[in-house]
Design a protein around this motif. Sequence first.
Motif, PDB file in Angstrom:
ATOM      1  N   GLY A 115       0.823  -1.217   0.000  1.00 30.59           N
ATOM      2  CA  GLY A 115       0.000   0.000   0.000  1.00 30.59           C
ATOM      3  C   GLY A 115       0.850   1.257   0.000  1.00 30.59           C
ATOM      4  N   LYS A 116       1.884   1.247   0.801  1.00 32.30           N
ATOM      5  CA  LYS A 116       2.786   2.398   0.860  1.00 32.30           C
ATOM      6  C   LYS A 116       3.454   2.640  -0.493  1.00 32.30           C
ATOM      7  N   ALA A 117       3.837   1.545  -1.172  1.00 34.95           N
ATOM      8  CA  ALA A 117       4.523   1.660  -2.459  1.00 34.95           C
ATOM      9  C   ALA A 117       3.590   2.117  -3.579  1.00 34.95           C
ATOM     10  N   VAL A 118       2.302   1.751  -3.486  1.00 29.38           N
ATOM     11  CA  VAL A 118       1.382   2.059  -4.593  1.00 29.38           C
ATOM     12  C   VAL A 118       0.373   3.157  -4.258  1.00 29.38           C
ATOM     13  N   GLY A 119       0.423   3.671  -3.022  1.00 32.99           N
ATOM     14  CA  GLY A 119      -0.448   4.780  -2.647  1.00 32.99           C
ATOM     15  C   GLY A 119      -1.868   4.386  -2.257  1.00 32.99           C
ATOM     16  N   LEU A 120      -2.034   3.198  -1.664  1.00 28.32           N
ATOM     17  CA  LEU A 120      -3.343   2.747  -1.192  1.00 28.32           C
ATOM     18  C   LEU A 120      -3.249   2.318   0.263  1.00 28.32           C
ATOM     19  N   SER A 121      -4.396   2.210   0.898  1.00 28.07           N
ATOM     20  CA  SER A 121      -4.429   1.686   2.258  1.00 28.07           C
ATOM     21  C   SER A 121      -4.222   0.178   2.220  1.00 28.07           C
ATOM     22  N   GLU A 122      -3.875  -0.384   3.365  1.00 29.96           N
ATOM     23  CA  GLU A 122      -3.709  -1.835   3.476  1.00 29.96           C
ATOM     24  C   GLU A 122      -5.004  -2.553   3.084  1.00 29.96           C
ATOM     25  N   ALA A 123      -6.130  -2.044   3.536  1.00 27.40           N
ATOM     26  CA  ALA A 123      -7.429  -2.661   3.224  1.00 27.40           C
ATOM     27  C   ALA A 123      -7.723  -2.621   1.727  1.00 27.40           C
ATOM     28  N   ALA A 124      -7.394  -1.515   1.087  1.00 26.74           N
ATOM     29  CA  ALA A 124      -7.631  -1.393  -0.353  1.00 26.74           C
ATOM     30  C   ALA A 124      -6.744  -2.369  -1.128  1.00 26.74           C
ATOM     31  N   VAL A 125      -5.504  -2.539  -0.689  1.00 26.30           N
ATOM     32  CA  VAL A 125      -4.609  -3.501  -1.334  1.00 26.30           C
ATOM     33  C   VAL A 125      -5.166  -4.913  -1.150  1.00 26.30           C
ATOM     34  N   ARG A 126      -5.609  -5.230   0.044  1.00 26.05           N
ATOM     35  CA  ARG A 126      -6.169  -6.555   0.324  1.00 26.05           C
ATOM     36  C   ARG A 126      -7.341  -6.846  -0.622  1.00 26.05           C
ATOM     37  N   GLN A 127      -8.209  -5.864  -0.814  1.00 26.36           N
ATOM     38  CA  GLN A 127      -9.366  -6.031  -1.715  1.00 26.36           C
ATOM     39  C   GLN A 127      -8.910  -6.225  -3.163  1.00 26.36           C
ATOM     40  N   ARG A 128      -7.959  -5.431  -3.585  1.00 25.58           N
ATOM     41  CA  ARG A 128      -7.458  -5.541  -4.959  1.00 25.58           C
ATOM     42  C   ARG A 128      -6.811  -6.904  -5.193  1.00 25.58           C
ATOM     43  N   VAL A 129      -5.993  -7.348  -4.243  1.00 26.14           N
ATOM     44  CA  VAL A 129      -5.328  -8.644  -4.378  1.00 26.14           C
ATOM     45  C   VAL A 129      -6.372  -9.754  -4.464  1.00 26.14           C
ATOM     46  N   GLN A 130      -7.380  -9.700  -3.609  1.00 22.99           N
ATOM     47  CA  GLN A 130      -8.414 -10.729  -3.644  1.00 22.99           C
ATOM     48  C   GLN A 130      -9.149 -10.736  -4.982  1.00 22.99           C
ATOM     49  N   LYS A 131      -9.412  -9.555  -5.520  1.00 25.41           N
ATOM     50  CA  LYS A 131     -10.080  -9.455  -6.822  1.00 25.41           C
ATOM     51  C   LYS A 131      -9.207 -10.046  -7.928  1.00 25.41           C
ATOM     52  N   LEU A 132      -7.904  -9.748  -7.897  1.00 24.01           N
ATOM     53  CA  LEU A 132      -6.976 -10.302  -8.887  1.00 24.01           C
ATOM     54  C   LEU A 132      -6.908 -11.827  -8.780  1.00 24.01           C
ATOM     55  N   LEU A 133      -6.934 -12.341  -7.562  1.00 24.42           N
ATOM     56  CA  LEU A 133      -6.935 -13.785  -7.355  1.00 24.42           C
ATOM     57  C   LEU A 133      -8.233 -14.406  -7.856  1.00 24.42           C
ATOM     58  N   ASP A 134      -9.362 -13.797  -7.492  1.00 26.46           N
ATOM     59  CA  ASP A 134     -10.678 -14.318  -7.887  1.00 26.46           C
ATOM     60  C   ASP A 134     -10.856 -14.341  -9.404  1.00 26.46           C
ATOM     61  N   GLN A 135     -10.273 -13.362 -10.087  1.00 31.12           N
ATOM     62  CA  GLN A 135     -10.404 -13.271 -11.544  1.00 31.12           C
ATOM     63  C   GLN A 135      -9.402 -14.151 -12.282  1.00 31.12           C
ATOM     64  N   GLY A 136      -8.511 -14.787 -11.534  1.00 31.49           N
ATOM     65  CA  GLY A 136      -7.519 -15.643 -12.172  1.00 31.49           C
ATOM     66  C   GLY A 136      -6.394 -14.882 -12.844  1.00 31.49           C
ATOM     67  N   VAL A 137      -6.258 -13.593 -12.531  1.00 30.10           N
ATOM     68  CA  VAL A 137      -5.187 -12.781 -13.103  1.00 30.10           C
ATOM     69  C   VAL A 137      -3.835 -13.236 -12.564  1.00 30.10           C
ATOM     70  N   MET A 138      -3.812 -13.684 -11.306  1.00 30.08           N
ATOM     71  CA  MET A 138      -2.567 -14.114 -10.688  1.00 30.08           C
ATOM     72  C   MET A 138      -2.851 -15.186  -9.650  1.00 30.08           C
ATOM     73  N   GLN A 139      -1.783 -15.842  -9.221  1.00 26.76           N
ATOM     74  CA  GLN A 139      -1.807 -16.795  -8.125  1.00 26.76           C
ATOM     75  C   GLN A 139      -0.668 -16.433  -7.193  1.00 26.76           C
ATOM     76  N   ILE A 140      -0.839 -16.728  -5.940  1.00 32.60           N
ATOM     77  CA  ILE A 140       0.264 -16.585  -4.997  1.00 32.60           C
ATOM     78  C   ILE A 140       0.557 -17.984  -4.482  1.00 32.60           C
ATOM     79  N   VAL A 141       1.748 -18.501  -4.827  1.00 29.96           N
ATOM     80  CA  VAL A 141       2.099 -19.877  -4.487  1.00 29.96           C
ATOM     81  C   VAL A 141       3.544 -19.945  -4.020  1.00 29.96           C
ATOM     82  N   ALA A 142       3.884 -21.035  -3.342  1.00 32.39           N
ATOM     83  CA  ALA A 142       5.271 -21.307  -2.995  1.00 32.39           C
ATOM     84  C   ALA A 142       5.891 -22.053  -4.160  1.00 32.39           C
ATOM     85  N   VAL A 143       6.938 -21.508  -4.740  1.00 34.33           N
ATOM     86  CA  VAL A 143       7.634 -22.149  -5.852  1.00 34.33           C
ATOM     87  C   VAL A 143       8.843 -22.867  -5.264  1.00 34.33           C
TER      88      VAL A 143
END
Length: 158
Positions: A36-64
């Motif tokens: 959030g600090k790096a992109v100019g959003l609150s922590e909550a707003a980042v959390r929402q955006r990340v969840q939306k990106l995950l839900d839409q299949g735009v990205m995954q967060i995994v252990a490689v």
Amino acid sequence: MATRDMNGAPGSMDAVSKAIIEQLQEDGRRPYAAIGKAVGLSEAAVRQRVQKLLDQGVMQIVAVTDPLTVGFRRQAMVGITVEGDLEPVADALAALDEVEYVVITAGSFDLLVEIVCEDDDHLLELVNKRIRALPGVRATESFVYLKLRKQTYTWGTR
């Protein structure tokens, strides 16, 4: 929020979502507050955006992992030539536990499949008994990995 499909068809994603993705490509465990600090959003707003990106299949967060360190001594790319409809074969391959990557291609092969196996016997069993036995598979060519020189997931966004 739309993206590009595998054919490169244009879509749209705002600069903030792209910046979030780039932050997570650098470090998938980066705290939402730091993003959030790096992109100019609150922590909550980042959390929402990340969840939306995950839900839409735009990205995954995994252990490689490095397959060698977790018991898989053999990796290979298998080029597959298919007779008839490619998609059922691609779906059947994607359902195999050892398969980590399936792509429909244009060129010498109809499909490229990356696999991880415990050893050469496992690779032989997988290719000979399971992949070649799938309806529609006409031919395979295996490319055994001897050494991995580069693997990255930090290509950013456009």
